[in-house]
Scaffold this active site. Structure first.
Site, mmCIF file in Angstrom:
data_model
loop_
_atom_site.group_PDB
_atom_site.id
_atom_site.type_symbol
_atom_site.label_atom_id
_atom_site.label_comp_id
_atom_site.label_asym_id
_atom_site.label_seq_id
_atom_site.Cartn_x
_atom_site.Cartn_y
_atom_site.Cartn_z
ATOM 1 N N ASP A 237 30.325 -38.717 48.995
ATOM 2 C CA ASP A 237 28.906 -39.691 48.979
ATOM 3 C C ASP A 237 28.498 -39.970 50.415
ATOM 4 O O ASP A 237 29.181 -39.882 51.263
ATOM 5 C CB ASP A 237 29.208 -41.003 48.004
ATOM 6 C CG ASP A 237 27.853 -41.175 47.507
ATOM 7 O OD1 ASP A 237 26.911 -40.861 47.909
ATOM 8 O OD2 ASP A 237 27.819 -42.151 46.308
HETATM 9 C C1 NOJ Z 1 24.259 -42.627 47.642
HETATM 10 C C2 NOJ Z 1 24.428 -42.645 46.053
HETATM 11 O O1 NOJ Z 1 25.512 -43.279 45.593
HETATM 12 C C3 NOJ Z 1 24.412 -41.250 45.672
HETATM 13 O O2 NOJ Z 1 24.516 -40.965 44.093
HETATM 14 C C4 NOJ Z 1 23.565 -40.485 46.225
HETATM 15 O O3 NOJ Z 1 23.311 -39.078 45.642
HETATM 16 C C5 NOJ Z 1 23.416 -40.341 47.584
HETATM 17 N N1 NOJ Z 1 23.490 -41.706 47.943
HETATM 18 C C6 NOJ Z 1 22.419 -39.603 48.276
HETATM 19 O O4 NOJ Z 1 21.336 -40.211 48.136
#
Ligand code: NOJ
Length: 745
Positions: free
Chosen positions: A289
């Site tokens: 993530d």
């Molecule tokens: C953080 C989020 O937790 C995730 O779900 C997302 O895909 C990413 N950022 C990218 O934007």
């Protein structure tokens, strides 16, 4: 009925998993394997590391902004494998051209959070899940994929398949709710929708099952918080939707920000190596993530960024999203032997495989075609699909005195509320390319569907509702009308990532607004928008009718109007429990009897109860009303005994006893009465959407096999234990209409 995903497919037992995509490679796989191997022979360690580095383009003002010259230089130097947040044919082409200037000309993967639509905005995922409609959900994901893929995107960071039972957590909005079985079915439908018939077709994008794993169980519903749970709970409740996504062919997984029992998911070898890539034989790749590799330092799990890089890749995290840990430290870690070349190679191989599978080496621009972008984004059928899903997602929570549907005869309807004429709030969070000006507000929808009825409007207060200055005007309009439609709830940015709330009552002065309108004596229909279950006891008690519309998307206003005027008979059912108070949270329909069950609400002394609240929710999982009524009768089992691998058929009659055509979502629950691990009072094991004309009836059947009766025992072995099982069929988890007992020998 034959369930599309069998319970066997949900089985997670280590060593017994069957994963179609992990099976013996077919000819095409072998060919791609050869191409990947040939390419990797030519790659330096630095170029290999580059494939694992994912960079965000959000800050780029125009893709070739000079402010980011260093990043653009990295792309040209082959030091970047993927970009997120670059979209549109023009921008993706421009950035891809830079990657093609690199020595080996390896194309970039463009990824984006296409969560509930690209340009056509569908209801937020939790809302769509209330439809329990796999075809509609799959189509919604497919249209999102089609639009995104026409705009240069290869890969979406969806679906989020985290089971979530704490509505304080703002991200309940992005998932399928609280139930493992329903969530697993929806996970598969979304993956099929995004990926279409075949990866590499230009109407599909790669899906991501996220966030691996257990992110939905953040302590106290506070985003990014630690997670602590037994392996039993992990296997039984939180992993099956991921397994279902993997079985459906999800091309990638994303790990998560949380720790699980003390180990960050990003550095968790048990999750990524043992379970995902080991037992499940998963062949796709895992992206971290955003910055979650780097975040292992503040977690206190890695000493510094270099240590974080080593721990993440060794644990099975293949691509580093905006973490700069791999880009800065992996090469050195390979030199010092902290990371084996074979580990690096495995990660690179997985990513390159997908690039070949998408056909990017044949044509790096195949998703970036200006003509297709124009036609696909202009396809009007997408709006029709968005309307269909939105209608199917709206839950009729209450309908006192059959106030709904509203008649269109000559009468006055006052449409009131901070969200009544909002366009932005109908879209919800994670909107990437929505056309705001074309979003149909509730007011617009009501006006265009009103027939002879006359619509008046007062906003009463701005979204957020911090001032009551406009209440007097709203009350006057209500007093002059025959019926009030009040649109309230959360604003679009009160649910979602980093939007945890410790108090999930209606924000601002919205309850006061309801009270003021109710005091006019006019019947009040409340239309509630939100990304999570809210607590609204006064309204639940006193409103005449309530529809829960979530954040319904581009066609939201038309969908609400169709439901209120009865052009669409509501059929949705809650995919998540609505508590009476924050004090009851976490609350789901999965409950255990305990040694001291409450048998009489009036006497709870020394029982498993509260002294200041009942145990029951405000609205239970599976609840949702219709404008017609359904009668359940005549339940039979093909046999009261089940031996060995035998299957038993449960059947019953469902009749529409009301005056209008309607759709019922019949639900099958089960309880294992005595077992080596105590089982819940009810677990969902099947459902079916049945559409019936007035007076029509149909015999409905569910097939029960050993898998339906199985669970993970204390050794985490999946299996069924002999004994009695209570089978329950009903209209909601708290509205069981028929029961029977099955004995397993
Ligand atoms: C953080 C989020 O937790 C995730 O779900 C997302 O895909 C990413 N950022 C990218 O934007």
């Amino acid at each position: 009925m034959k369930n599309p995903i069998t319970h066997r497919a949900l089985s997670l037992a280590i060593g017994t998993a069957t994963l179609a995509m992990g099976m013996a490679a077919n000819a095409q796989d072998a060919q791609i394997d050869r191409k990947v191997a040939e390419l990797m022979k030519k790659m330096t360690v630095a170029e290999k590391v580059g494939q694992l580095h994912q960079l965000s383009g959000r800050q780029f003002t125009g893709p070739t902004s000079s402010a980011y010259a260093d990043k653009l230089a990295d792309i040209r130097a082959g030091k970047v494998g993927s970009m997120l947040n670059v979209k549109g044919v023009a921008d993706t082409r421009e950035i891809q051209a830079l990657a093609l200037q690199s020595r080996l000309k390896i194309p970039l993967l463009f990824s984006l959070d296409v969560i509930h639509g690209y340009q056509t905005v569908f209801p937020v995922p939790l809302g769509e899940s209330a439809s329990w409609d796999m075809e509609a959900i799959e189509l919604s994901a497919h249209i999102a994929a089609k639009e995104a893929a026409a705009a240069g995107i290869h890969w979406t960071f969806a679906p989020m398949v985290d089971v979530a039972r704490d509505p304080r957590w703002g991200r309940v909005m992005e998932g399928a709710g609280e139930d493992t079985y329903l969530g697993s079915r929806i996970a598969a439908a979304r993956v099929h929708g995004f990926q279409g018939k075949q990866l590499g077709a230009t109407d599909s994008v790669m899906a991501t099952a996220k966030h691996f794993a257990a992110y939905g169980a953040a302590i106290a519903g506070r985003d990014y918080n630690a997670v602590d749970m037994s392996n039993q709970q992990l296997f039984e409740t939180y992993l099956p939707p991921f397994k279902a996504a993997a079985d459906a062919g999800a091309a990638t997984f994303m790990n998560s920000f949380n720790t699980l029992n003390g180990v960050p998911a990003t550095g968790n070898a048990f999750l990524q190596r043992d379970i995902l890539k080991g037992a499940w034989k998963y062949k796709g790749f895992v992206v971290s993530d955003w910055g979650s590799v780097r975040e292992m330092v503040p977690h206190g799990y890695a000493a510094d960024l270099s240590d974080a890089a080593v721990k993440a890749i060794n644990a099975g995290s293949d691509m580093d999203m905006e973490g700069y840990a791999y880009s800065q430290h992996l090469e050195a870690a390979v030199k010092t032997g902290k990371v084996k070349m074979a580990t690096l190679d495995d990660a690179v191989r997985r990513i390159l495989y997908k690039k070949f599978e998408l056909g990017l080496f044949d044509d790096p621009y195949r998703y970036s075609d200006a003509a297709r972008e124009k036609t696909v984004l202009g396809d009007v059928s997408h709006r029709a699909a968005a309307l269909d899903v939105a209608q199917k997602s709206i839950v009729l929570l209450k309908n006192g005195n059959q106030l709904l549907p509203l008649s269109r005869e000559a009468r006055r309807i006052a449409v009131i509320g901070p969200l009544a004429d909002s366009q932005r709030d109908l879209e919800g969070g994670w909107v990437v390319q929505g056309e705001r000006a074309k979003v149909v507000s509730i007011l617009e929808g009501m006006r265009s569907h009103a027939g002879k009825a006359e619509i008046s409007y007062a906003q009463a207060c701005a979204p957020g509702c911090t001032s009551n200055e406009g209440f007097a005007d709203a009350v006057a309009k209500a007093a002059a009308a025959d019926v009030v439609v009040l649109a309230i709830g959360e604003t679009w940015d009160q649910s979602g990532e980093a939007k945890s709330r410790s108090d999930i009552t209606l924000p601002g002065q919205q309850e006061a607004l309801f009270n003021a309108l109710k005091a006019t004596g006019k019947p009040v229909v409340v239309v509630m928008l939100a990304g999570r279950p809210l607590v609204f006891n006064t309204i639940a008690d006193q409103a005449d009718a309530i529809v829960y519309a979530w954040f319904p998307g581009s066609e939201g206003g038309n969908a609400v109007a169709n439901v209120l005027f009865g052009d669409y008979n509501p059929s949705a059912k809650l995919p998540i429990t609505f508590p009476r108070s924050v004090g009851q949270i976490p609350l789901s329909y999965i409950q255990y009897n305990t040694g001291r069950p409450v048998t009489d609400e009036k006497n709870v002394v020394y029982k498993s109860a509260y002294i200041d609240s009942v145990n029951t929710p405000r609205y239970a999982f599976g609840h949702g009303l219709s404008y017609t009524e359904f009668k359940y009768s005549g339940m039979t089992l093909s046999s009261p005994l089940m031996n060995g691998a035998q299957k038993v058929t449960l059947s019953f009659d469902l009749a529409n006893t009301g005056k209008v055509e309607g759709t019922e979502i019949v639900q099958l629950y089960l309880r294992d009465m005595v077992s080596s691990v105590v089982r819940p009072l009810k677990e969902l094991k099947g459902f079916e959407k049945v559409r019936l004309k007035p007076g029509e009836s149909r015999r409905i059947s569910f097939t029960i096999d050993r898998d339906t009766l199985s669970f993970f025992n204390s050794q985490l072995t999946w299996g069924a234990e002999a004994g009695d099982f209570k089978l329950m069929v009903g209209s909601a988890s708290d509205d069981i209409r028929l029961e029977s007992t099955l004995k397993l020998n």
